[in-house]
Design a protein around this motif. Structure first.
Motif, PDB file in Angstrom:
ATOM      1  N   VAL A   1     142.854 -74.678-120.903  1.00  0.00           N
ATOM      2  CA  VAL A   1     142.524 -75.575-119.883  1.00  0.00           C
ATOM      3  C   VAL A   1     140.976 -75.222-119.856  1.00  0.00           C
ATOM      4  CG1 VAL A   1     142.318 -75.918-117.249  1.00  0.00           C
ATOM      5  CG2 VAL A   1     144.486 -75.655-118.523  1.00  0.00           C
ATOM      6  N   ILE A   2     139.900 -76.294-119.914  1.00  0.00           N
ATOM      7  CA  ILE A   2     138.629 -75.797-119.587  1.00  0.00           C
ATOM      8  C   ILE A   2     137.996 -76.718-118.558  1.00  0.00           C
ATOM      9  CG2 ILE A   2     138.194 -75.436-122.117  1.00  0.00           C
ATOM     10  CD1 ILE A   2     137.164 -78.271-122.638  1.00  0.00           C
TER      11      ILE A   2
ATOM     12  N   ARG B   1     139.106 -79.054-114.631  1.00  0.00           N
ATOM     13  CA  ARG B   1     140.279 -79.645-113.700  1.00  0.00           C
ATOM     14  C   ARG B   1     139.428 -80.353-112.727  1.00  0.00           C
ATOM     15  NH1 ARG B   1     141.491 -73.577-111.368  1.00  0.00           N
ATOM     16  NH2 ARG B   1     139.300 -72.954-110.985  1.00  0.00           N
ATOM     17  N   ARG B   2     140.246 -81.591-112.395  1.00  0.00           N
ATOM     18  CA  ARG B   2     139.620 -82.550-111.175  1.00  0.00           C
ATOM     19  C   ARG B   2     140.985 -82.978-110.414  1.00  0.00           C
ATOM     20  NH1 ARG B   2     135.368 -86.869-112.951  1.00  0.00           N
ATOM     21  NH2 ARG B   2     134.106 -85.361-114.263  1.00  0.00           N
TER      22      ARG B   2
ATOM     23  N   GLU C   1     141.863 -86.180-109.160  1.00  0.00           N
ATOM     24  CA  GLU C   1     142.642 -87.011-110.117  1.00  0.00           C
ATOM     25  C   GLU C   1     143.769 -86.488-110.843  1.00  0.00           C
ATOM     26  OE1 GLU C   1     139.069 -88.925-112.461  1.00  0.00           O
ATOM     27  OE2 GLU C   1     138.106 -87.534-111.043  1.00  0.00           O
TER      28      GLU C   1
ATOM     29  N   ARG D   1     144.042 -84.372-113.079  1.00  0.00           N
ATOM     30  CA  ARG D   1     143.586 -84.303-114.232  1.00  0.00           C
ATOM     31  C   ARG D   1     143.120 -82.860-114.915  1.00  0.00           C
ATOM     32  NH1 ARG D   1     139.605 -89.155-115.667  1.00  0.00           N
ATOM     33  NH2 ARG D   1     141.157 -90.633-115.552  1.00  0.00           N
TER      34      ARG D   1
ATOM     35  N   LEU E   1     141.384 -80.953-118.336  1.00  0.00           N
ATOM     36  CA  LEU E   1     140.737 -81.232-119.571  1.00  0.00           C
ATOM     37  C   LEU E   1     141.127 -79.857-120.475  1.00  0.00           C
ATOM     38  CD1 LEU E   1     137.239 -82.079-119.293  1.00  0.00           C
ATOM     39  CD2 LEU E   1     138.857 -83.537-120.378  1.00  0.00           C
TER      40      LEU E   1
ATOM     41  N   ILE F   1     140.934 -72.149-115.237  1.00  0.00           N
ATOM     42  CA  ILE F   1     140.518 -72.136-116.680  1.00  0.00           C
ATOM     43  C   ILE F   1     140.682 -71.212-117.269  1.00  0.00           C
ATOM     44  CG2 ILE F   1     138.155 -72.244-117.557  1.00  0.00           C
ATOM     45  CD1 ILE F   1     138.401 -74.580-115.674  1.00  0.00           C
ATOM     46  N   GLY F   2     140.992 -71.368-118.537  1.00  0.00           N
ATOM     47  CA  GLY F   2     141.482 -70.478-119.631  1.00  0.00           C
ATOM     48  C   GLY F   2     142.971 -70.590-119.486  1.00  0.00           C
ATOM     49  N   SER F   3     143.556 -70.954-118.588  1.00  0.00           N
ATOM     50  CA  SER F   3     145.305 -70.949-118.907  1.00  0.00           C
ATOM     51  C   SER F   3     145.616 -71.958-119.928  1.00  0.00           C
ATOM     52  CB  SER F   3     145.809 -71.529-117.659  1.00  0.00           C
ATOM     53  OG  SER F   3     145.666 -72.659-117.147  1.00  0.00           O
TER      54      SER F   3
ATOM     55  N   ALA G   1     132.713 -76.971-122.429  1.00  0.00           N
ATOM     56  CA  ALA G   1     132.985 -76.134-121.253  1.00  0.00           C
ATOM     57  C   ALA G   1     133.921 -74.708-121.599  1.00  0.00           C
ATOM     58  CB  ALA G   1     133.809 -76.731-119.968  1.00  0.00           C
ATOM     59  N   ILE G   2     133.353 -73.448-121.327  1.00  0.00           N
ATOM     60  CA  ILE G   2     133.820 -72.276-121.657  1.00  0.00           C
ATOM     61  C   ILE G   2     134.907 -71.904-120.817  1.00  0.00           C
ATOM     62  CG2 ILE G   2     132.344 -70.975-119.996  1.00  0.00           C
ATOM     63  CD1 ILE G   2     132.826 -70.143-123.821  1.00  0.00           C
ATOM     64  N   THR G   3     135.806 -70.699-121.518  1.00  0.00           N
ATOM     65  CA  THR G   3     136.908 -70.229-120.865  1.00  0.00           C
ATOM     66  C   THR G   3     136.672 -68.896-120.669  1.00  0.00           C
ATOM     67  OG1 THR G   3     138.093 -69.778-122.755  1.00  0.00           O
ATOM     68  CG2 THR G   3     138.506 -71.863-121.782  1.00  0.00           C
ATOM     69  N   PRO G   4     137.105 -68.123-119.785  1.00  0.00           N
ATOM     70  CA  PRO G   4     137.055 -66.715-119.760  1.00  0.00           C
ATOM     71  C   PRO G   4     137.092 -65.934-120.926  1.00  0.00           C
ATOM     72  CG  PRO G   4     138.242 -67.284-117.664  1.00  0.00           C
ATOM     73  CD  PRO G   4     138.051 -68.504-118.613  1.00  0.00           C
ATOM     74  N   GLN G   5     138.271 -66.206-121.867  1.00  0.00           N
ATOM     75  CA  GLN G   5     138.566 -65.506-122.773  1.00  0.00           C
ATOM     76  C   GLN G   5     137.569 -65.712-124.022  1.00  0.00           C
ATOM     77  OE1 GLN G   5     140.634 -67.782-121.115  1.00  0.00           O
ATOM     78  NE2 GLN G   5     142.643 -67.154-121.151  1.00  0.00           N
TER      79      GLN G   5
ATOM     80  N   ASP H   1     132.814 -75.448-113.032  1.00  0.00           N
ATOM     81  CA  ASP H   1     133.864 -74.875-112.223  1.00  0.00           C
ATOM     82  C   ASP H   1     133.344 -73.557-111.423  1.00  0.00           C
ATOM     83  OD1 ASP H   1     137.330 -74.915-112.206  1.00  0.00           O
ATOM     84  OD2 ASP H   1     136.659 -72.936-111.938  1.00  0.00           O
TER      85      ASP H   1
ATOM     86  N   MET I   1     135.135 -70.046-112.846  1.00  0.00           N
ATOM     87  CA  MET I   1     134.728 -69.885-114.116  1.00  0.00           C
ATOM     88  C   MET I   1     133.210 -69.232-114.167  1.00  0.00           C
ATOM     89  SD  MET I   1     135.485 -69.601-117.438  1.00  0.00           S
ATOM     90  CE  MET I   1     134.233 -68.650-118.226  1.00  0.00           C
TER      91      MET I   1
ATOM     92  N   ARG J   1     134.291 -87.910-117.601  1.00  0.00           N
ATOM     93  CA  ARG J   1     135.096 -86.617-118.401  1.00  0.00           C
ATOM     94  C   ARG J   1     135.123 -85.419-117.711  1.00  0.00           C
ATOM     95  NH1 ARG J   1     133.362 -85.478-124.404  1.00  0.00           N
ATOM     96  NH2 ARG J   1     131.602 -84.062-123.434  1.00  0.00           N
TER      97      ARG J   1
END
Lengths: 366, 366
Positions: free
Chosen positions: A253-254, A256-257, A260, A262, A264, A326-328, B83-87, B108, B111, B134
């Motif tokens: 996951v990068i 989230r809304r 909506e 949603r 990404l 984010i990151g899950s 978009a970046i993730t922690p990992q 986020d 993040m 998006r």
């Protein structure tokens, strides 16, 4: 190494599901009394080929790159299933001189003459159109005997593929296509023999038709391929169930809304492909079915609704967006595993769990 | 080496068209008074990057694999645009420790906190949604200041992408999108500065909007990408002409059906991708426009009408199928060059003719 340690997006191959799919096809083809010559255009992996043919045997490939790779991994008995060109004969001959027994396919009299003229001694099968309308000649086409005469000693047999089996939407239609595939191949082989030609190989098969029981008189081998991994399209047309889908894309996951509902993810058009095969079925899954990190369908009918190059849009059907940091991780079951897998250079192999038990490379390109 | 000597399917890059496209964008962005930070997700090639930035400068990339590759080829100033993730922060920090100056993007607050906590000292831009819907937050969203506060010293600026410019079908609509993109980015940057934050980078841009003249007050850089190669979709929406399309797929005829005026070629879903962007325009080209072996449109509006994994179906509009021998060559202009190019690991470079003057590798994968 665990799935959690992997960079995303990447391919995850569940070896237990793979083994089940392979065993099912081995049994089905054995019941039909024909040889299994699995098509490696889906898996493109010697590790998978070894499991698909536990007692050895021949393979089908779709590219010269695959032919070279599988020969290097000990699989010399190969049919190159996409029609050959004069320019590609040199490479086939080179591989055969290096120990391969690669046979090619043609449906063209001029090409047959080029094969016969080529000094490499490459053998060819004549492609029959059993109803798909893509390539091949009709089983009763007079040109069959012209091509056979051109090939002369290079004639190795008959080859057909009921690719239109993917369009069948009920068992009766699928059975009719399977019977026509077998009939047309045997009919063409019979015409060759009546004209005095040898026809040692009569090669047919798609994953849906290979699973149809019934008369296979005159057929020597079947060439299914996508059965190994399965996908949402094959599940939608009943070739297997969703629980048989062995390859998924691991994504993060990068974005989230919440308003909506949603998410990404970092799997977009490149990691999933833009194939939307399921749109033509009663089970449209968008660009993929969203599974949880364990590969289970706990998110229900949640689909990848839209793609950009490196972004996928997930529309949640239940649960809150806030449950996904984010990151899950999520796993995406693909519409068409051949195209999705081709975007990746390796499989991260699991035995149903979180532990990565092997990394298997793929041979992409041409 | 000539084009005739190449294995098919493969990618052909016309360096003269590439140079023209690059010069046009350099001029356009210079007129706007901003820096050009080309997005390398289309070309994925250091050879192309060197031509795109003749005087050096920063790049945009879409994957960590691209970031690593371009850093290794001397391009250290990079924005990772997805978009970046922690990992993924560990890898960014590792590359920065090796000499890179890779900045990441987030929209986020959680993040942003993870970025601030990370010991690698990675700087980040805040992503703004200027209308695409998006990713990113609104320019006036209160969370902008929350994210900025979380980032603290790691805040590097504002980032937005008017990807919805691809949906504009006339100049007025495109101009409105370009103005909104510039306005929203500048507005968000202004809010950050009013709150006491530095905002050195204000980064915007898509290939269509970068070509729109007009006020760019507050904008520091543009990030177009697909302009380098062009494709049928960009031609259909007027970003360039068909004569500017620099990358085509070289394919061989592998079958012919005279009665149906059809050819089969060895470029299918894998070599072309299943992207059908032009379907949404007034110039639907199927899965690609068929050019002759010289790359010229002498076959008129002949399209690739259908794809299988390694087969493409060409429906001739004029001329006889018999004019095409098995093995004869065609070139296919793609609907969406980013996806088509991603199926291949190299470019065979020509200067408009038949001579292959260079082979340039691509960095695919993640």
């Amino acid at each position: 190494m665990k799935l959690d340690d992997l960079p995303t997006p990447c391919l995850v191959l569940d070896r237990r599901r793979l083994a089940r799919n392979l065993e099912r096809m081995v049994s089905a083809v054995a019941l039909l009394g024909v040889a299994l010559r699995p098509h490696m255009k889906t898996a493109k992996s010697a590790d998978v080929a070894r499991l698909a043919l536990p007692e050895g045997g021949g393979l089908t490939v779709s590219t010269l790159a695959e032919a070279e790779y599988f020969l290097a991994h000990g699989f010399g008995d190969i049919i190159l299933g996409a029609a050959i060109t004069p320019q590609k004969l040199d490479e086939v001959a080179r591989l055969n001189a290096a120990g391969g027994q690669i046979r090619v396919v043609t449906d063209d009299a001029d090409m047959a003459a080029a094969i016969a003229r080529h000094p490499g001694g490459v053998a060819a099968l004549i492609e029959i159109d059993c109803g798909e309308g893509r390539s091949g000649i009709g089983a009763d086409d007079p040109v069959l005997l012209v091509i056979a005469s051109q090939l002369g000693e290079r004639l190795a047999g008959i080859f057909t593929h009921a690719g239109h089996s993917y369009a069948a939407r009920d068992r009766a239609a699928l059975t009719a296509i399977a019977m026509r595939e077998r009939h047309d191949a045997a009919r063409a082989a019979g015409r060759l023999r009546e004209a005095g030609h040898d026809c040692p190989i009569v090669s047919i098969g798609s994953s849906p038709t290979a699973l149809i029981s019934g008369d296979t008189a005159g057929i020597t081998e079947m060439r299914p391929g996508v059965y190994m991994f399965g996908d949402l399209f094959q599940a939608a047309i009943g070739t297997h169930t969703r629980d048989d889908i062995a390859v998924t894309v691991l994504a993060s996951v990068i974005g989230r809304r919440p308003a909506e509902r949603r998410l990404l993810i970092d799997a977009g058009s490149l990691a999933l492909s833009r194939d939307r095969s399921t749109q033509a079925t009663a089970q449209d899954c968008g660009f993929g079915l969203v599974l949880d990190a364990g590969g289970e369908p706990s998110l229900g009918e949640t689909h990848v609704a839209r793609l950009w190059q490196e972004h996928g849009l997930v529309e949640l059907q239940s649960g809150a967006v806030e449950g996904f940091a984010i990151g899950s991780r999520l796993r995406i079951a693909p519409d068409h595993t051949c195209l999705t897998s081709a975007a990746h250079d390796r499989y991260y192999v699991v035995d149903g769990g979180e532990e990565v038990v092997a990394v298997w490379p793929r041979i992409n390109g041409w």
